[in-house]
Scaffold this motif. Sequence first.
Motif, PDB file in Angstrom:
ATOM      1  N   PRO A  87      34.731  34.813  36.318  1.00  0.00           N
ATOM      2  CA  PRO A  87      34.610  36.232  36.689  1.00  0.00           C
ATOM      3  C   PRO A  87      35.948  36.977  36.613  1.00  0.00           C
ATOM      4  O   PRO A  87      35.982  38.150  36.226  1.00  0.00           O
ATOM      5  CB  PRO A  87      34.073  36.171  38.132  1.00  0.00           C
ATOM      6  CG  PRO A  87      33.341  34.876  38.199  1.00  0.00           C
ATOM      7  CD  PRO A  87      34.129  33.943  37.353  1.00  0.00           C
ATOM      8  N   TYR A  88      37.042  36.303  36.967  1.00  0.00           N
ATOM      9  CA  TYR A  88      38.366  36.926  36.830  1.00  0.00           C
ATOM     10  C   TYR A  88      38.646  37.242  35.362  1.00  0.00           C
ATOM     11  O   TYR A  88      39.078  38.360  35.036  1.00  0.00           O
ATOM     12  CB  TYR A  88      39.439  35.995  37.380  1.00  0.00           C
ATOM     13  CG  TYR A  88      40.843  36.493  37.131  1.00  0.00           C
ATOM     14  CD1 TYR A  88      41.483  37.304  38.054  1.00  0.00           C
ATOM     15  CD2 TYR A  88      41.533  36.147  35.971  1.00  0.00           C
ATOM     16  CE1 TYR A  88      42.757  37.777  37.832  1.00  0.00           C
ATOM     17  CE2 TYR A  88      42.809  36.611  35.728  1.00  0.00           C
ATOM     18  CZ  TYR A  88      43.429  37.422  36.673  1.00  0.00           C
ATOM     19  OH  TYR A  88      44.699  37.889  36.431  1.00  0.00           O
ATOM     20  N   SER A  89      38.412  36.290  34.482  1.00  0.00           N
ATOM     21  CA  SER A  89      38.676  36.499  33.059  1.00  0.00           C
ATOM     22  C   SER A  89      37.801  37.603  32.492  1.00  0.00           C
ATOM     23  O   SER A  89      38.239  38.385  31.644  1.00  0.00           O
ATOM     24  CB  SER A  89      38.436  35.198  32.289  1.00  0.00           C
ATOM     25  OG  SER A  89      39.260  34.154  32.781  1.00  0.00           O
ATOM     26  N   GLY A 138      40.631  40.265  39.009  1.00  0.00           N
ATOM     27  CA  GLY A 138      40.757  40.540  37.579  1.00  0.00           C
ATOM     28  C   GLY A 138      40.765  42.027  37.287  1.00  0.00           C
ATOM     29  O   GLY A 138      41.541  42.495  36.440  1.00  0.00           O
ATOM     30  N   HIS A 139      39.920  42.779  37.983  1.00  0.00           N
ATOM     31  CA  HIS A 139      39.906  44.233  37.789  1.00  0.00           C
ATOM     32  C   HIS A 139      41.233  44.845  38.227  1.00  0.00           C
ATOM     33  O   HIS A 139      41.762  45.745  37.554  1.00  0.00           O
ATOM     34  CB  HIS A 139      38.752  44.843  38.574  1.00  0.00           C
ATOM     35  CG  HIS A 139      38.689  46.331  38.493  1.00  0.00           C
ATOM     36  ND1 HIS A 139      38.327  47.006  37.342  1.00  0.00           N
ATOM     37  CD2 HIS A 139      38.985  47.296  39.411  1.00  0.00           C
ATOM     38  CE1 HIS A 139      38.372  48.303  37.554  1.00  0.00           C
ATOM     39  NE2 HIS A 139      38.776  48.512  38.802  1.00  0.00           N
ATOM     40  N   ARG A 145      47.900  46.414  34.628  1.00  0.00           N
ATOM     41  CA  ARG A 145      48.403  46.263  33.266  1.00  0.00           C
ATOM     42  C   ARG A 145      48.209  47.553  32.477  1.00  0.00           C
ATOM     43  O   ARG A 145      49.106  47.986  31.731  1.00  0.00           O
ATOM     44  CB  ARG A 145      47.667  45.108  32.582  1.00  0.00           C
ATOM     45  CG  ARG A 145      48.005  44.921  31.108  1.00  0.00           C
ATOM     46  CD  ARG A 145      49.454  44.556  30.916  1.00  0.00           C
ATOM     47  NE  ARG A 145      49.752  44.271  29.525  1.00  0.00           N
ATOM     48  CZ  ARG A 145      50.966  44.060  29.053  1.00  0.00           C
ATOM     49  NH1 ARG A 145      52.012  44.104  29.858  1.00  0.00           N
ATOM     50  NH2 ARG A 145      51.166  43.785  27.781  1.00  0.00           N
ATOM     51  N   THR A 146      47.051  48.185  32.632  1.00  0.00           N
ATOM     52  CA  THR A 146      46.791  49.434  31.917  1.00  0.00           C
ATOM     53  C   THR A 146      47.754  50.528  32.364  1.00  0.00           C
ATOM     54  O   THR A 146      48.275  51.292  31.540  1.00  0.00           O
ATOM     55  CB  THR A 146      45.341  49.880  32.159  1.00  0.00           C
ATOM     56  OG1 THR A 146      44.447  48.849  31.720  1.00  0.00           O
ATOM     57  CG2 THR A 146      45.031  51.156  31.395  1.00  0.00           C
ATOM     58  N   ALA A 147      47.992  50.605  33.682  1.00  0.00           N
ATOM     59  CA  ALA A 147      48.933  51.606  34.183  1.00  0.00           C
ATOM     60  C   ALA A 147      50.337  51.347  33.666  1.00  0.00           C
ATOM     61  O   ALA A 147      51.072  52.281  33.307  1.00  0.00           O
ATOM     62  CB  ALA A 147      48.922  51.603  35.716  1.00  0.00           C
ATOM     63  N   ARG A 148      50.723  50.087  33.608  1.00  0.00           N
ATOM     64  CA  ARG A 148      52.045  49.729  33.088  1.00  0.00           C
ATOM     65  C   ARG A 148      52.179  50.133  31.614  1.00  0.00           C
ATOM     66  O   ARG A 148      53.192  50.725  31.203  1.00  0.00           O
ATOM     67  CB  ARG A 148      52.245  48.226  33.243  1.00  0.00           C
ATOM     68  CG  ARG A 148      53.439  47.635  32.487  1.00  0.00           C
ATOM     69  CD  ARG A 148      54.738  47.958  33.127  1.00  0.00           C
ATOM     70  NE  ARG A 148      55.841  47.261  32.461  1.00  0.00           N
ATOM     71  CZ  ARG A 148      57.101  47.414  32.758  1.00  0.00           C
ATOM     72  NH1 ARG A 148      57.453  48.250  33.719  1.00  0.00           N
ATOM     73  NH2 ARG A 148      58.041  46.752  32.116  1.00  0.00           N
TER      74      ARG A 148
END
Length: 361
Positions: A87-89, A138-139, A145-148
């Motif tokens: 689920p994390y992946s 994961g979310h 990561r997207t914000a970075r």
Amino acid sequence: MWRDWVLVAGVLIGGVLEVVLSKDVVWPPVALVLAAAIAYALLWRRTHPLQVVVGVFSVLILINTVVLISGSAPFGLYSMICVVLLPYSLLRWASGREVLIGLIFVLVALVTGTASDFPGWGEAVLGGMFLLFPATLGHAARYRRTARLRELDQVRLREREQLARELHDTVAHHVSAIVIRAQAGRAVAATRPEAAVDALDIIETEGTRTLAELRTMVGLLRDDGTAALVPQPGVADLERLARSVGDRPRVQVSMSGDLDNLGPGVGAAIYRIAQESITNAIRHARHATRIDVRLTSYDDSLRLTVHDDGEATSAPGNSLGYGLAGMTERATLLGGTFTAGPGSDRGWSVDVVLPRTAVRR
């Protein structure tokens, strides 16, 4: 990754030990094969998260359904707990539609598993939370990561904008020189034809340099704001930059080689990278007393190194990381290279190599 192979080996070793030592394992060979297959499938959880989730949880759904219909005791190994990584992946690397499809399989497996071996409502809720909590992590990791990446894109855009402004000033200078020479040649054409020819030669040279500069500008971004009406800084301003810092830490600048006739934008890039590196050293180098700035000119390139004597540090934090991204973008746009990292003994080092004439990549 090597960690994935360690995980597979750990699951296999744990499964074998559990089969050998435990007396409560139902269908030991089938349980061991199932655990090994799930562990092996984890190797693709980053590149094919939906396929792995669908495959693994489809098998679990099938097993839970068989157990529910036959009424036999559920089987499985404790080492199969590694399925909580899926689920994390799924939430970390899958796309939006894939996330929805994968979560359906996860929830169906959760419901059938609870129904086949109902432990009570309290434990059932806790079990569901235990399986779905990695999806929340994961979310969160995906959002961070997207914000970075979005912030890094903004840094690159601002660096491109600044470079485009500096290149604009240089091109404007060349065009002004062309206009002045053309006016002078026209004024003396009737009385001194040779002077008009000299003016045409100068116009040709300036025009060639301007065209090269325009090619460099293609692809760079610039907003509609008005550029600051200040002289463009260059390598000659490094000494002034060092004096503006003060004595703590002390900035020592050394320059060697031919630093004349640099390509358009290269001198400004050297100044900006040195300025950002010195600023980072002042802010982040603990107990630094000295910052060495060295600029060396070679036949076709320049090399700038900035090193401080602060305490050795690891990777920089976010604020310094964005500065590194901007400097990397500027060096790459001019056809150069940029590296930064802890020094061999102390402090932090920045090493930049730029061609004397900018080469657009």
